[in-house]
Write a protein that holds these residues in place. Structure first.
Motif, mmCIF file in Angstrom:
data_model
loop_
_atom_site.group_PDB
_atom_site.id
_atom_site.type_symbol
_atom_site.label_atom_id
_atom_site.label_comp_id
_atom_site.label_asym_id
_atom_site.label_seq_id
_atom_site.Cartn_x
_atom_site.Cartn_y
_atom_site.Cartn_z
ATOM 1 N N PRO A 87 -28.426 -4.624 23.310
ATOM 2 C CA PRO A 87 -28.080 -5.978 23.754
ATOM 3 C C PRO A 87 -26.602 -6.308 23.557
ATOM 4 N N VAL A 88 -25.995 -5.784 22.506
ATOM 5 C CA VAL A 88 -24.562 -6.013 22.298
ATOM 6 C C VAL A 88 -23.766 -5.362 23.418
ATOM 7 N N LEU A 89 -24.185 -4.177 23.848
ATOM 8 C CA LEU A 89 -23.534 -3.522 24.975
ATOM 9 C C LEU A 89 -23.686 -4.364 26.241
ATOM 10 N N GLY A 90 -24.878 -4.944 26.437
ATOM 11 C CA GLY A 90 -25.092 -5.813 27.590
ATOM 12 C C GLY A 90 -24.208 -7.043 27.547
ATOM 13 N N ILE A 91 -24.051 -7.623 26.360
ATOM 14 C CA ILE A 91 -23.180 -8.802 26.220
ATOM 15 C C ILE A 91 -21.739 -8.437 26.547
ATOM 16 N N LEU A 92 -21.263 -7.318 26.004
ATOM 17 C CA LEU A 92 -19.881 -6.909 26.248
ATOM 18 C C LEU A 92 -19.623 -6.625 27.722
ATOM 19 N N SER A 93 -20.624 -6.102 28.424
ATOM 20 C CA SER A 93 -20.431 -5.801 29.848
ATOM 21 C C SER A 93 -20.104 -7.049 30.652
ATOM 22 N N ILE A 94 -20.583 -8.206 30.185
ATOM 23 C CA ILE A 94 -20.335 -9.468 30.885
ATOM 24 C C ILE A 94 -19.114 -10.180 30.319
ATOM 25 N N THR A 95 -19.106 -10.375 29.016
ATOM 26 C CA THR A 95 -18.087 -11.245 28.414
ATOM 27 C C THR A 95 -16.712 -10.605 28.345
ATOM 28 N N VAL A 118 -24.692 -8.027 39.983
ATOM 29 C CA VAL A 118 -25.738 -7.034 40.249
ATOM 30 C C VAL A 118 -25.270 -5.646 39.810
ATOM 31 N N ALA A 119 -24.002 -5.326 40.071
ATOM 32 C CA ALA A 119 -23.470 -4.027 39.653
ATOM 33 C C ALA A 119 -23.463 -3.902 38.134
ATOM 34 N N LYS A 120 -23.121 -4.991 37.443
ATOM 35 C CA LYS A 120 -23.148 -4.970 35.980
ATOM 36 C C LYS A 120 -24.574 -4.767 35.467
ATOM 37 N N LEU A 121 -25.534 -5.445 36.090
ATOM 38 C CA LEU A 121 -26.935 -5.275 35.692
ATOM 39 C C LEU A 121 -27.373 -3.829 35.891
ATOM 40 N N ALA A 122 -27.002 -3.246 37.030
ATOM 41 C CA ALA A 122 -27.379 -1.857 37.310
ATOM 42 C C ALA A 122 -26.745 -0.914 36.301
ATOM 43 N N ALA A 123 -25.477 -1.155 35.951
ATOM 44 C CA ALA A 123 -24.792 -0.292 34.985
ATOM 45 C C ALA A 123 -25.456 -0.365 33.618
ATOM 46 N N VAL A 124 -25.833 -1.560 33.193
ATOM 47 C CA VAL A 124 -26.480 -1.725 31.886
ATOM 48 C C VAL A 124 -27.855 -1.064 31.886
ATOM 49 N N VAL A 125 -28.597 -1.196 32.975
ATOM 50 C CA VAL A 125 -29.909 -0.540 33.071
ATOM 51 C C VAL A 125 -29.755 0.973 32.967
ATOM 52 N N LEU A 126 -28.766 1.532 33.672
ATOM 53 C CA LEU A 126 -28.535 2.975 33.602
ATOM 54 C C LEU A 126 -28.138 3.399 32.186
ATOM 55 N N ALA A 127 -27.334 2.580 31.520
ATOM 56 C CA ALA A 127 -26.947 2.900 30.142
ATOM 57 C C ALA A 127 -28.166 2.865 29.216
ATOM 58 N N ALA A 128 -29.059 1.905 29.439
ATOM 59 C CA ALA A 128 -30.275 1.818 28.620
ATOM 60 C C ALA A 128 -31.169 3.031 28.840
ATOM 61 N N LEU A 129 -31.303 3.454 30.096
ATOM 62 C CA LEU A 129 -32.102 4.644 30.382
ATOM 63 C C LEU A 129 -31.451 5.886 29.793
ATOM 64 N N ALA A 130 -30.118 5.921 29.796
ATOM 65 C CA ALA A 130 -29.419 7.049 29.182
ATOM 66 C C ALA A 130 -29.687 7.096 27.682
ATOM 67 N N SER A 131 -29.835 5.916 27.056
ATOM 68 C CA SER A 131 -30.128 5.897 25.619
ATOM 69 C C SER A 131 -31.509 6.500 25.334
ATOM 70 N N VAL A 132 -32.451 6.312 26.258
ATOM 71 C CA VAL A 132 -33.770 6.942 26.098
ATOM 72 C C VAL A 132 -33.626 8.458 26.167
#
Length: 264
Positions: A87-95, A118-132
């Motif tokens: 979630p901190v990574l998601g916050i930083l991607s926006i702020t 939308v591009a930021k959301l997609a990037a964060v989703v890909l980063a989350a999947l990469a963490s898995v």
């Protein structure tokens, strides 16, 4: 004597050139993925996520009984600490756009702000999947190390748990994005994201009347089944309600705010 009119030398106006097409959503997503690692905070956060996952597995090799040193145990244990940082990574991607004053440049190059979001959301989703994928990798290394040192090293794994892990990490990251969009301020968004759910959990434990609603609204409760291989229909329903409150609502309000905010 009749005056003659000089012939006009102005060339007739040709057809207007069409505006050049904007960058595709795939291109914007690539840019946003690069931005996640461009800043010092984002880069070290990504490194920390990988190191923590590896550290958790390493500690398990020393503290778990040999029979408990399995692929499933290593994988499940690495999800929680990584999920706390996503979630901190998601916050930083926006702020980061607003704290570093790059939002003006970004929205000047791509005036349709919703495409950037939308591009930021997609990037964060890909980063989350990469963490898995990182959790899978460290669990594999941990299992091999366990087998080499005399542990059980069992490879038995319920693959439904992989899907649950993906849902867990993606929704955790998107909750961070939602708070980032809502507040547009890095320290405020991080503190609010960490404080509000914690206060709610404490109140639910202290006040008996809140324990019933907490089963539906406390994400620490509704997300807990995702760490296991089985999730019932009722548990999915409670998870959906909690995400509606903590992810969808702030995401919708934050999107409206981002689209309408003046960029300094």
């Amino acid at each position: 004597m009749t005056a003659t009119t000089a012939p006009s030398t102005t060339a007739p106006a040709g057809p207007a050139r069409p505006a050049p097409p904007g960058p595709s959503l795939v291109r914007l997503t690539e840019v946003e993925l690069r931005k996640l690692a461009d800043t010092r905070a984002g880069r070290w956060l990504l490194v920390t996520i990988g190191l923590i996952a590896a550290a958790i597995v390493t500690v398990q090799l020393f503290v778990l009984d040999e029979a408990a040193q399995t692929f499933t145990a290593f994988f499940s244990a690495s999800l929680l600490p990584v999920g706390l940082l996503l979630p901190v990574l998601g916050i930083l991607s926006i702020t980061a756009e607003w704290s570093q004053r790059t939002a003006l440049t970004t929205f000047a190059l791509v005036p349709r702000r919703e495409r950037v979001v939308v591009a930021k959301l997609a990037a964060v989703v890909l980063a989350a999947l990469a963490s898995v994928a990182v959790s899978l990798a460290v669990a594999t290394v941990g299992t091999l190390a366990a087998r080499a040192t005399g542990g059980a090293g069992s490879w038995i794994f319920d693959w439904s748990q992989l899907g649950h892990a993906a849902v867990l990490q993606v929704t955790s990251a998107l909750m961070g994005v939602a708070f980032g969009l809502l507040l547009l301020n890095t320290p405020l968004a991080i503190v609010t994201y960490l404080l509000l759910p914690t206060v709610w959990s404490i109140l639910a434990m202290m006040v008996a009347a809140l324990r019933g609603p907490a089963r539906w609204l406390d994400t620490s409760v509704t997300m807990e089944p995702l760490f296991g291989p089985e999730v019932t229909a009722g548990q999915w329903g409670r998870l959906a309600v909690s995400l509606l409150v903590w992810m969808v609502a702030p995401l919708a309000v934050g999107l409206v705010r981002t689209l309408r905010s003046e960029v300094a």
